[in-house]
Design an enzyme around this catalytic site. Structure first.
Site, PDB file in Angstrom:
ATOM      1  N   GLU A 109       0.855  -1.194   0.000  1.00  0.00           N
ATOM      2  CA  GLU A 109       0.000   0.000   0.000  1.00  0.00           C
ATOM      3  C   GLU A 109       0.886   1.236   0.000  1.00  0.00           C
ATOM      4  OE1 GLU A 109      -2.976   0.164   3.015  1.00  0.00           O
ATOM      5  OE2 GLU A 109      -4.116  -1.487   2.164  1.00  0.00           O
ATOM      6  N   HIS A 223      -8.616  10.682   2.825  1.00  0.00           N
ATOM      7  CA  HIS A 223      -8.278   9.567   1.943  1.00  0.00           C
ATOM      8  C   HIS A 223      -8.414  10.049   0.506  1.00  0.00           C
ATOM      9  CE1 HIS A 223      -8.026   5.666   0.103  1.00  0.00           C
ATOM     10  NE2 HIS A 223      -7.692   5.165   1.274  1.00  0.00           N
ATOM     11  N   ARG A 271      -0.386   9.217   1.463  1.00  0.00           N
ATOM     12  CA  ARG A 271      -1.751   9.706   1.226  1.00  0.00           C
ATOM     13  C   ARG A 271      -1.873  11.211   1.097  1.00  0.00           C
ATOM     14  NH1 ARG A 271      -5.217   5.765   5.086  1.00  0.00           N
ATOM     15  NH2 ARG A 271      -4.944   4.014   3.665  1.00  0.00           N
ATOM     16  N   HIS A 332     -10.944  11.098   6.536  1.00  0.00           N
ATOM     17  CA  HIS A 332     -10.765   9.663   6.756  1.00  0.00           C
ATOM     18  C   HIS A 332     -10.256   9.325   8.147  1.00  0.00           C
ATOM     19  CE1 HIS A 332     -10.093   5.533   5.640  1.00  0.00           C
ATOM     20  NE2 HIS A 332      -8.794   5.601   5.849  1.00  0.00           N
TER      21      HIS A 332
HETATM   22  C1  LIG Z   1     -13.690   2.938   5.286  1.00  0.00           C
HETATM   23  C2  LIG Z   1     -12.475   2.791   6.159  1.00  0.00           C
HETATM   24  C3  LIG Z   1     -11.436   1.982   5.759  1.00  0.00           C
HETATM   25  C4  LIG Z   1     -10.308   1.815   6.585  1.00  0.00           C
HETATM   26  N1  LIG Z   1      -9.337   0.943   6.213  1.00  0.00           N
HETATM   27  C5  LIG Z   1      -8.313   0.687   7.075  1.00  0.00           C
HETATM   28  C6  LIG Z   1      -7.356  -0.327   6.801  1.00  0.00           C
HETATM   29  O1  LIG Z   1      -7.426  -1.007   5.789  1.00  0.00           O
HETATM   30  N2  LIG Z   1      -6.361  -0.543   7.712  1.00  0.00           N
HETATM   31  C7  LIG Z   1      -6.254   0.183   8.863  1.00  0.00           C
HETATM   32  O2  LIG Z   1      -5.318  -0.038   9.640  1.00  0.00           O
HETATM   33  N3  LIG Z   1      -7.160   1.150   9.152  1.00  0.00           N
HETATM   34  C8  LIG Z   1      -8.188   1.404   8.294  1.00  0.00           C
HETATM   35  N4  LIG Z   1      -9.109   2.360   8.615  1.00  0.00           N
HETATM   36  C9  LIG Z   1      -8.985   3.087   9.879  1.00  0.00           C
HETATM   37  C10 LIG Z   1      -9.397   2.169  11.025  1.00  0.00           C
HETATM   38  O3  LIG Z   1     -10.512   1.397  10.632  1.00  0.00           O
HETATM   39  C11 LIG Z   1      -9.767   2.978  12.255  1.00  0.00           C
HETATM   40  O4  LIG Z   1      -8.799   3.944  12.530  1.00  0.00           O
HETATM   41  C12 LIG Z   1      -9.879   2.052  13.455  1.00  0.00           C
HETATM   42  O5  LIG Z   1     -10.775   0.995  13.174  1.00  0.00           O
HETATM   43  C13 LIG Z   1     -10.342   2.842  14.661  1.00  0.00           C
HETATM   44  O6  LIG Z   1     -10.586   1.925  15.688  1.00  0.00           O
HETATM   45  P1  LIG Z   1     -11.056   2.465  17.093  1.00  0.00           P
HETATM   46  O7  LIG Z   1     -11.292   1.245  17.903  1.00  0.00           O
HETATM   47  O8  LIG Z   1     -10.127   3.489  17.583  1.00  0.00           O
HETATM   48  O9  LIG Z   1     -12.446   3.215  16.781  1.00  0.00           O
HETATM   49  P2  LIG Z   1     -13.761   2.753  16.017  1.00  0.00           P
HETATM   50  O10 LIG Z   1     -13.643   1.436  15.376  1.00  0.00           O
HETATM   51  O11 LIG Z   1     -14.175   3.896  15.154  1.00  0.00           O
HETATM   52  O12 LIG Z   1     -14.808   2.571  17.193  1.00  0.00           O
HETATM   53  C14 LIG Z   1     -15.270   3.668  17.941  1.00  0.00           C
HETATM   54  C15 LIG Z   1     -16.267   3.138  18.933  1.00  0.00           C
HETATM   55  O13 LIG Z   1     -16.599   4.160  19.853  1.00  0.00           O
HETATM   56  C16 LIG Z   1     -17.999   4.205  20.021  1.00  0.00           C
HETATM   57  N5  LIG Z   1     -18.371   5.544  20.486  1.00  0.00           N
HETATM   58  C17 LIG Z   1     -18.049   6.746  19.973  1.00  0.00           C
HETATM   59  N6  LIG Z   1     -18.558   7.727  20.734  1.00  0.00           N
HETATM   60  C18 LIG Z   1     -19.213   7.112  21.749  1.00  0.00           C
HETATM   61  C19 LIG Z   1     -19.954   7.572  22.874  1.00  0.00           C
HETATM   62  N7  LIG Z   1     -20.126   8.885  23.155  1.00  0.00           N
HETATM   63  N8  LIG Z   1     -20.497   6.653  23.721  1.00  0.00           N
HETATM   64  C20 LIG Z   1     -20.355   5.308  23.500  1.00  0.00           C
HETATM   65  N9  LIG Z   1     -19.668   4.828  22.453  1.00  0.00           N
HETATM   66  C21 LIG Z   1     -19.107   5.726  21.599  1.00  0.00           C
HETATM   67  C22 LIG Z   1     -18.544   3.846  18.656  1.00  0.00           C
HETATM   68  O14 LIG Z   1     -19.900   3.471  18.744  1.00  0.00           O
HETATM   69  C23 LIG Z   1     -17.597   2.696  18.316  1.00  0.00           C
HETATM   70  O15 LIG Z   1     -18.010   1.507  18.955  1.00  0.00           O
HETATM   71  C24 LIG Z   1     -10.236   2.522   7.798  1.00  0.00           C
HETATM   72  C25 LIG Z   1     -11.278   3.367   8.192  1.00  0.00           C
HETATM   73  C26 LIG Z   1     -12.401   3.494   7.397  1.00  0.00           C
HETATM   74  C27 LIG Z   1     -13.517   4.366   7.851  1.00  0.00           C
END
Ligand SMILES: Cc1cc2nc3c(=O)[nH]c(=O)nc-3n(C[C@H](O)[C@H](O)[C@H](O)COP(=O)(O)OP(=O)(O)OC[C@H]3O[C@@H](n4cnc5c(N)ncnc54)[C@H](O)[C@@H]3O)c2cc1C
Length: 505
Positions: A109, A223, A271, A332
């Site tokens: 990538e 992105h 990116r 993104h």
């Molecule tokens: C379309 C897309 C493609 C991607 N592709 C990749 C990839 O290929 N490889 C990679 O490494 N990363 C990728 N990313 C980035 C990666 O997916 C995210 O950065 C990562 O999943 C974030 O994980 P997290 O656990 O920090 O948050 P998230 O998975 O966003 O979870 C956040 C959680 O917090 C909860 N929440 C938020 N506010 C509150 C609140 N006030 N009260 C209760 N719950 C709350 C939400 O409901 C959710 O459960 C991609 C992102 C997107 C959107």
């Protein structure tokens, strides 16, 4: 109703579930979630350097993408602990794509010097990671609560000691000795984002309200290739960078290659470089999209590797196999966030942050592709280890509620932030944004938007994914991080912090 736990984790993405699972055997944990965040949407994969690939090369690529703004020691933790966390995820039941001999397939990538991205279901990595983690969660002792964290409980001494929960029908409290924010990024603060609507920066607003510091908030990654569906707001389908990894190229509306000659890695440049080139091309041509041309890539490869992208294309009536598809940049990923040490501790006792909401310094000024699922796995475990070894003392004093409140004009906030704090920024626009946001209340989205604008205003140079057209180059005097906090009146203020300030305190 009041629930009690040792630790409450807010968020059920890769970071929150990894933290909760890491604590399950030693602590009473409640995982509070408002629904699925970005994790199940992740496409491309997880980067991991093992075997003939050297973690030091991964470290180097991460530092280069981060424009020299990464915390080198935390990046080392990321790349060195990553393969082990990946192996544990596989032990939890995650199924990644493998070749005929059973070895993991690894692809290339943008910004990576060698193929090191493991993937699942072709381009459905996040869904598989999420499935495996949630299955493991169900088998664990972690209690789950569905609802939104509407505020934090703070003791008289300033420690965070619990969460206010809004289930839609009732308000309740969870008392805990530690609260871990794992709330993801800020996609919903912008008009168009690849993130789902649950990802709206609540963790950023909660941390600020509690007195914590943010850092690097100006580094918002766009992105380069969201599918141009014609919709101008909400969640846009992503066309993973891995499509370019397989050989697809970007073309302008006249059919000319956009990235050839602009960067040694051409279409696989970092990116920020690709997103800026597309933005400049669209502005020059007066167009709202460019084209991604994968017609030279073998159809079998595209079918096998990118079923999610093919399905998104089919929904808008275009065919990735036989024609160019319209793409444009969209918000993104938040590279900055709540300032933490290497174990997720913020500068407020009892409050921790992990995953996209946290700024550990592993992304610097620009995240390297496929490093953020990895960050959730690695730093989720680190926070869990720290809270297994040490939990803040129980604070028996009186508590007060720090509530998030509501945004009166969410659409105006999104419009303002998108217009003035998108890929291209300048001082006049950022001042206009600050003025407009002044009249939009103090709800969570307004708070997040102000934090981005104040940081982007302060940084008068360009680096990583922060690009000021009025200060188009990196300047040495800005080799410092911008820290944001709320002052006594609740207004965001900034100060500069030497780059080394992100090293563990
Ligand atoms: C379309 C897309 C493609 C991607 N592709 C990749 C990839 O290929 N490889 C990679 O490494 N990363 C990728 N990313 C980035 C990666 O997916 C995210 O950065 C990562 O999943 C974030 O994980 P997290 O656990 O920090 O948050 P998230 O998975 O966003 O979870 C956040 C959680 O917090 C909860 N929440 C938020 N506010 C509150 C609140 N006030 N009260 C209760 N719950 C709350 C939400 O409901 C959710 O459960 C991609 C992102 C997107 C959107």
């Amino acid at each position: 109703m009041t629930r009690v736990a040792d630790v409450v984790v807010i968020g059920s993405g890769v970071a929150g579930v990894s933290t909760a699972l890491g604590l399950a055997a030693t602590r009473q944990v409640i995982l509070l979630s408002a629904g699925d965040g970005s994790t199940p949407w992740a496409q491309g994969g997880i980067s991991a350097a093992y075997g003939e690939d050297d973690p030091l090369d991964h470290w180097h690529d991460t530092e280069v993408a981060g424009a020299g703004f990464c915390d080198p020691r935390n990046v080392r933790a990321l790349v060195e602990e990553g393969p082990q966390r990946l192996a544990e995820l596989i032990a939890h039941g995650a199924r990644f794509d493998r070749d005929d001999t059973g070895s993991l397939l690894r692809t290339l990538e943008g910004g990576h010097s060698r193929p090191r991205i493991v993937h699942a279901g072709g381009d459905a990595t996040g869904a598989e990671v999420h499935r495996a983690l949630l299955d493991a969660l169900r088998r664990s002792s972690v209690r789950t609560v569905t609802g939104r964290a509407a505020g934090l409980l703070q003791s008289e001494t300033g420690s965070v000691v619990g969460v206010l929960v809004d289930t839609g029908t009732e308000l309740s409290q969870i008392e805990a000795r530690a609260v871990v924010l794992a709330t993801g990024g800020i996609g919903n603060a912008y008009l168009a984002s690849t993130n789902p609507a649950t990802v709206r920066g609540d963790g950023i607003a909660l941390a600020l309200r509690a007195g914590a510091s943010l850092v690097d908030m100006e580094f918002v990654q766009f992105h380069p290739t969201a599918l141009h569906t014609g919709e101008t707001s909400g969640q846009l389908p992503l066309v993973t960078e891995a499509v370019r990894g397989e050989g697809a190229v970007l073309r302008d509306v006249h059919g000319r290659r956009i990235m050839a000659g602009r960067h040694p890695r051409a279409d696989l440049a970092p990116r920020d470089v690709v997103a800026r080139a597309i933005e400049a091309t669209m502005r020059r041509d007066g167009s709202d999209h460019v084209w991604l041309d994968a017609t030279e890539v073998a159809p079998d490869v595209l079918r096998k590797r990118f079923p999610t992208v093919l399905a998104s294309c089919a929904r808008i009536g275009v065919d990735l196999l036989s024609e160019q598809i319209p793409v444009a940049p969209a918000e993104h990923f938040l590279c900055g966030g709540v300032r933490t040490d290497r174990n997720g501790a913020t500068d407020v006792p009892g409050l921790y942050a992990v995953g996209e909401v946290a700024a550990t310094g592993v992304h610097g000024a620009n995240r390297l592709a496929s490093n953020s699922l990895l960050e959730g796995l690695v730093f989720g475990r680190r926070v869990a280890t720290a809270l297994t070894l040490d939990l803040p003392a129980k604070d028996l004093g009186r508590t007060r509620e720090l509530t998030l409140g509501d945004d009166r004009q969410p659409e105006r906030i999104r419009t303002t932030l998108s217009r003035y704090a998108g890929i291209r920024r300048d001082g006049a626009g950022l001042n206009a944004a600050a003025e407009e946001l002044d009249s939009m209340g103090t709800g969570p989205l307004a708070t997040v938007a102000r934090a981005v604008v104040v940081a982007a205003t302060a940084r008068q140079d360009s680096r990583g994914c922060h690009w000021r057209s009025d200060h188009p180059h990196a300047a040495e005097r800005w080799d410092e991080h911008i820290v944001v906090r709320l002052d006594q009146e609740g207004r965001p203020t900034t100060r500069q912090l030497p780059t080394a300030g992100l090293l563990p305190r």
